[in-house]
Scaffold this active site. Sequence first.
Site, PDB file in Angstrom:
ATOM      1  N   GLU A 111       0.849  -1.205   0.015  1.00  0.00           N
ATOM      2  CA  GLU A 111       0.048  -0.168   0.046  1.00  0.00           C
ATOM      3  C   GLU A 111       0.812   1.104  -0.021  1.00  0.00           C
ATOM      4  O   GLU A 111       1.982   1.369   0.544  1.00  0.00           O
ATOM      5  CB  GLU A 111      -0.926  -0.076   1.470  1.00  0.00           C
ATOM      6  CG  GLU A 111      -1.809   1.146   1.468  1.00  0.00           C
ATOM      7  CD  GLU A 111      -2.890   1.031   2.628  1.00  0.00           C
ATOM      8  OE1 GLU A 111      -3.270  -0.231   2.822  1.00  0.00           O
ATOM      9  OE2 GLU A 111      -3.161   1.768   2.972  1.00  0.00           O
TER      10      GLU A 111
ATOM     11  N   GLU B 141      -3.103  10.367   3.029  1.00  0.00           N
ATOM     12  CA  GLU B 141      -4.149  10.585   3.735  1.00  0.00           C
ATOM     13  C   GLU B 141      -4.240  11.950   4.492  1.00  0.00           C
ATOM     14  O   GLU B 141      -3.350  12.568   5.045  1.00  0.00           O
ATOM     15  CB  GLU B 141      -4.047   9.630   5.215  1.00  0.00           C
ATOM     16  CG  GLU B 141      -4.272   8.176   4.493  1.00  0.00           C
ATOM     17  CD  GLU B 141      -4.325   7.335   5.682  1.00  0.00           C
ATOM     18  OE1 GLU B 141      -5.235   6.176   5.827  1.00  0.00           O
ATOM     19  OE2 GLU B 141      -3.250   7.358   6.587  1.00  0.00           O
TER      20      GLU B 141
END
Length: 295
Positions: free
Chosen positions: A113, A117
């Site tokens: 990943e 964010e």
Amino acid sequence: MNKMEYLSIFGFVSVLYLIIRVDARAYEVNGIDQSKVGFDDNYVVTWGQNNVLKLNQGKEVQLSLDHSSGSGFESKNHYESGFFQIRIKVPPKDTSGVVTAFYLTSKGNTHDEVDFEFLGNKEGKLAVQTNVFTNGKGNREQKLALWFDPSKDFHTYAILWNPYQIVLYVDNIPVRVFKNTTSQGMNYPSKPMQVVVSLWNGENWATDGGKSKINWSLAPFKANFQGFNNSGCFTNAEKNACGSSAYWWNTGSYSKLSDSEQKAYTNVRQKYMNYDYCSDKVRFHVPPSECKWNN
């Protein structure tokens, strides 16, 4: 003009200069007009369907978060290398506990990943957190305070992923580099990944370590997205083809930052990065092995 005012203006001008000077190679060679690529060409809504609104004939999408649900979408394809970008305008004002995310991810417990964010905040600038997972292991957080308010207008966020390095960009400026050091015994994201975008409730951790909760009286929170083109090698391509230099993002010029990118990246680390896991001696008495290669 006093000294502090002069230094403030000088610093702002310096950032603008670097933004103008930085090598925007990844944006020039794509050659595709982002305004002509619609949401449905590359993406599909995956959850919170009632909180997803398509605008401008699918050239823009709005995600909402209310007390009942957040929302999200993901790419139709899985990729094994590429350059992925999207334009984002995050929710404004008091967004404590609200997380807006743009990331690449594979599936399963040992997933890879790469994250952007946006961690909501009370009035004022919010933090941008990046992270990299390999074989299910993350804990590689870095945080920075952007040099603009990401809720005022759209800005472009991008992820370059090739056999040499992963680079995260904000408006062409590199803000994170994660190099492929598998030859040194380290892990590197290599599993097929999808592009995922979401707006969700992260109040248990996102703001002040979870102390500041979402003020639901301000809901719904809305984030808008544009620019849905991806330049990537599909997983169903011929074996090992996704590392081929036939793809522009895998050519030698993308094996490291250009000189102008390196200068801009150094400036970001010095002026805007306010947390780096590699420097966290409370969590890591000895810095993780990859830190000496990536910093």
